[in-house]
Design an enzyme around this catalytic site. Structure first.
Site, PDB file in Angstrom:
ATOM      1  N   MET A 115       0.782  -1.380  -0.129  1.00  0.00           N
ATOM      2  CA  MET A 115      -0.088   0.092  -0.023  1.00  0.00           C
ATOM      3  C   MET A 115       0.841   1.173  -0.144  1.00  0.00           C
ATOM      4  O   MET A 115       0.392   2.475   0.417  1.00  0.00           O
ATOM      5  CB  MET A 115      -0.924  -0.176   1.244  1.00  0.00           C
TER       6      MET A 115
ATOM      7  N   TYR B 183       3.946   4.115   0.994  1.00  0.00           N
ATOM      8  CA  TYR B 183       4.647   4.730   2.150  1.00  0.00           C
ATOM      9  C   TYR B 183       5.824   3.732   2.594  1.00  0.00           C
ATOM     10  O   TYR B 183       5.957   3.157   3.636  1.00  0.00           O
ATOM     11  CB  TYR B 183       3.715   5.155   3.202  1.00  0.00           C
TER      12      TYR B 183
ATOM     13  N   GLY C 191      10.988  -2.570   5.882  1.00  0.00           N
ATOM     14  CA  GLY C 191      10.325  -3.940   5.715  1.00  0.00           C
ATOM     15  C   GLY C 191       9.905  -4.341   4.162  1.00  0.00           C
ATOM     16  O   GLY C 191      10.149  -5.273   3.684  1.00  0.00           O
ATOM     17  N   HIS C 192       9.298  -3.376   3.707  1.00  0.00           N
ATOM     18  CA  HIS C 192       8.993  -3.325   2.132  1.00  0.00           C
ATOM     19  C   HIS C 192      10.238  -3.847   1.249  1.00  0.00           C
ATOM     20  O   HIS C 192      10.356  -4.701   0.462  1.00  0.00           O
ATOM     21  CB  HIS C 192       8.266  -2.201   1.481  1.00  0.00           C
TER      22      HIS C 192
ATOM     23  N   GLN D 262     -10.420  -2.696   1.926  1.00  0.00           N
ATOM     24  CA  GLN D 262      -9.732  -3.638   3.222  1.00  0.00           C
ATOM     25  C   GLN D 262      -9.796  -2.398   4.508  1.00  0.00           C
ATOM     26  O   GLN D 262      -9.376  -2.831   5.350  1.00  0.00           O
ATOM     27  CB  GLN D 262      -8.421  -4.086   3.078  1.00  0.00           C
TER      28      GLN D 262
ATOM     29  N   GLY E  78       4.875 -10.331   3.959  1.00  0.00           N
ATOM     30  CA  GLY E  78       5.796 -10.032   5.015  1.00  0.00           C
ATOM     31  C   GLY E  78       5.156 -10.884   6.189  1.00  0.00           C
ATOM     32  O   GLY E  78       3.908 -10.980   6.331  1.00  0.00           O
TER      33      GLY E  78
ATOM     34  N   MET F 141       8.654  -2.575  11.767  1.00  0.00           N
ATOM     35  CA  MET F 141       8.440  -1.251  10.811  1.00  0.00           C
ATOM     36  C   MET F 141       6.995  -1.272  10.268  1.00  0.00           C
ATOM     37  O   MET F 141       6.481  -2.594   9.877  1.00  0.00           O
ATOM     38  CB  MET F 141       9.325  -1.830   9.586  1.00  0.00           C
TER      39      MET F 141
ATOM     40  N   SER G 284       3.960   1.193   7.971  1.00  0.00           N
ATOM     41  CA  SER G 284       3.752   2.508   7.460  1.00  0.00           C
ATOM     42  C   SER G 284       2.826   3.490   8.448  1.00  0.00           C
ATOM     43  O   SER G 284       3.146   4.723   8.668  1.00  0.00           O
ATOM     44  CB  SER G 284       2.635   2.505   6.249  1.00  0.00           C
ATOM     45  N   ARG G 285       2.324   2.778   9.258  1.00  0.00           N
ATOM     46  CA  ARG G 285       1.276   3.471  10.215  1.00  0.00           C
ATOM     47  C   ARG G 285       2.236   3.902  11.673  1.00  0.00           C
ATOM     48  O   ARG G 285       1.712   4.665  12.317  1.00  0.00           O
ATOM     49  CB  ARG G 285       0.154   2.352  10.749  1.00  0.00           C
TER      50      ARG G 285
HETATM   51  P1  AMP Z   1       1.422  -3.006   3.406  1.00  0.00           P
HETATM   52  O1  AMP Z   1       2.277  -1.952   2.606  1.00  0.00           O
HETATM   53  O2  AMP Z   1       1.671  -2.688   4.748  1.00  0.00           O
HETATM   54  O3  AMP Z   1       0.371  -3.675   3.264  1.00  0.00           O
HETATM   55  O4  AMP Z   1       2.664  -4.126   3.356  1.00  0.00           O
HETATM   56  C1  AMP Z   1       2.853  -4.793   2.016  1.00  0.00           C
HETATM   57  C2  AMP Z   1       3.773  -6.030   2.340  1.00  0.00           C
HETATM   58  O5  AMP Z   1       4.917  -5.778   2.952  1.00  0.00           O
HETATM   59  C3  AMP Z   1       2.944  -7.077   3.386  1.00  0.00           C
HETATM   60  O6  AMP Z   1       3.174  -8.350   2.652  1.00  0.00           O
HETATM   61  C4  AMP Z   1       3.390  -6.994   4.526  1.00  0.00           C
HETATM   62  O7  AMP Z   1       3.408  -7.986   5.360  1.00  0.00           O
HETATM   63  C5  AMP Z   1       4.901  -6.590   4.225  1.00  0.00           C
HETATM   64  N1  AMP Z   1       5.609  -5.842   5.429  1.00  0.00           N
HETATM   65  C6  AMP Z   1       5.066  -4.711   6.087  1.00  0.00           C
HETATM   66  N2  AMP Z   1       5.764  -4.260   7.012  1.00  0.00           N
HETATM   67  C7  AMP Z   1       6.786  -5.299   7.298  1.00  0.00           C
HETATM   68  C8  AMP Z   1       8.075  -5.422   7.936  1.00  0.00           C
HETATM   69  N3  AMP Z   1       8.129  -4.705   9.016  1.00  0.00           N
HETATM   70  N4  AMP Z   1       8.660  -6.602   7.639  1.00  0.00           N
HETATM   71  C9  AMP Z   1       8.575  -7.364   6.500  1.00  0.00           C
HETATM   72  N5  AMP Z   1       7.281  -7.086   5.743  1.00  0.00           N
HETATM   73  C10 AMP Z   1       6.575  -6.297   6.072  1.00  0.00           C
END
Ligand code: AMP
Length: 281
Positions: free
Chosen positions: A30, A32, A36-37, A61, A147, A184, A186-187
């Site tokens: 999503m 930002y 982690g990304h 979602q 993740g 880590m 985005s929030r």
């Molecule tokens: P999001 O942008 O939050 O929807 O996350 C996109 C992908 O990155 C999802 O598969 C998350 O599980 C993964 N993700 C987010 N934060 C982390 C993190 N701290 N470590 C590893 N993967 C992450």
């Protein structure tokens, strides 16, 4: 690096790559973007010929009272991070592109959303499985990278892909943390200084719980109480849930046995944070 906004264009690029025998890796996000990304993108880059990143803040979602409108967005920063990780294509569709007027179809995985975040965020996982299905159909990757940070999401998506006979493999990447242990997210950008400091207690409490299990504790009630006490002692957080669940069914366990996920969600101020740790007993 190309930024693509149209489904047709995306289809064309991946079909060409397939015809050329290229292996396609895909990281849905999503935006930002943070470290982690980046870990997911790095693995994707290493293992594929074409590395595709999607950035889409998926309205389906988010609940009506959740943070869809204020979810952080920074396209410039995301493009810089993607470039640094040698992404080939950013798929960056609009809401109208993904959900045109008259959109009616949802993908629902039974029972797995009855636990953990599911009851607290009604419809959330249907939104996730629906968007992931659409993205998989558009990108047709060989490997999908997710993740461990979002443990329930990985279990639900893996189940869906198995049930629907998707040939795509799923790879799950370990949670990337700040030096303090905070996962880590985005929030995390919503957190004030003191909240960010308090948030360290979450992973500390999960590590303590894992140690309790490794030292022989098997009563999940005792473990959950200990986590709760540690969070209450060190933060002003409101606990949403603390749970010990079976890693495959996500059903809560009274007695710790097998592959277990200890998961929690708390509100620090208005910010909802989740984290988890895995343990085998
Ligand atoms: P999001 O942008 O939050 O929807 O996350 C996109 C992908 O990155 C999802 O598969 C998350 O599980 C993964 N993700 C987010 N934060 C982390 C993190 N701290 N470590 C590893 N993967 C992450």
């Amino acid at each position: 690096m190309k930024t693509i906004t149209s489904i047709h264009q995306m289809h064309k690029l991946v079909s060409l790559a397939k015809r050329q025998g290229k292996k396609i890796g895909f990281v849905p996000t999503m935006g930002y973007l943070h470290a982690g990304h980046a870990a997911l993108l790095r693995q994707c880059r290493k293992e594929n010929d074409l590395c595709v990143l999607s950035i889409f803040v998926n309205p389906k979602q988010f609940g009506p009272a959740e943070d869809f409108r204020r979810y952080p967005r920074d396209k410039k920063h995301d493009e810089m991070l993607a470039k640094k990780e040698k992404v080939d294509i950013i798929f960056y569709p609009s809401i109208k592109t993904m959900y045109p007027t008259g959109y009616l179809t949802y993908v629902h995985v039974r029972t797995l959303a009855d636990h953990l975040c599911g009851p607290r965020r009604p419809g959330h996982f249907d939104g996730v499985t629906t968007i992931v299905t659409k993205l998989l159909n558009i990108i047709n990757p060989d490997i999908l990278y997710l993740g461990q940070k979002d443990a329930q999401q990985t279990v639900i998506i893996a189940q869906m892909m198995d049930d629907l006979n998707w040939p795509t493999r799923v790879k799950i990447i370990a949670t990337v943390r700040e030096p303090s242990g905070l996962a880590m997210s985005s929030r995390n950008s919503y957190l004030s200084g003191p909240e960010r400091y308090q948030a360290q207690a979450l992973y500390r409490s999960l590590r303590m719980a894992k140690k309790m299990i490794q030292d022989g504790e098997r009563r999940s009630g005792t473990i959950k109480q200990k986590i709760n006490a540690q969070i209450k002692e060190n933060t002003l957080a409101r606990v949403d849930y603390i749970e010990c669940v079976d890693a495959k069914t996500l059903a809560p366990l009274k007695t710790i046995k097998g592959h277990v996920i200890i998961a929690l969600a708390v509100f620090l101020g208005k910010t909802r944070l989740i984290d988890n740790i895995q343990v085998r007993a």
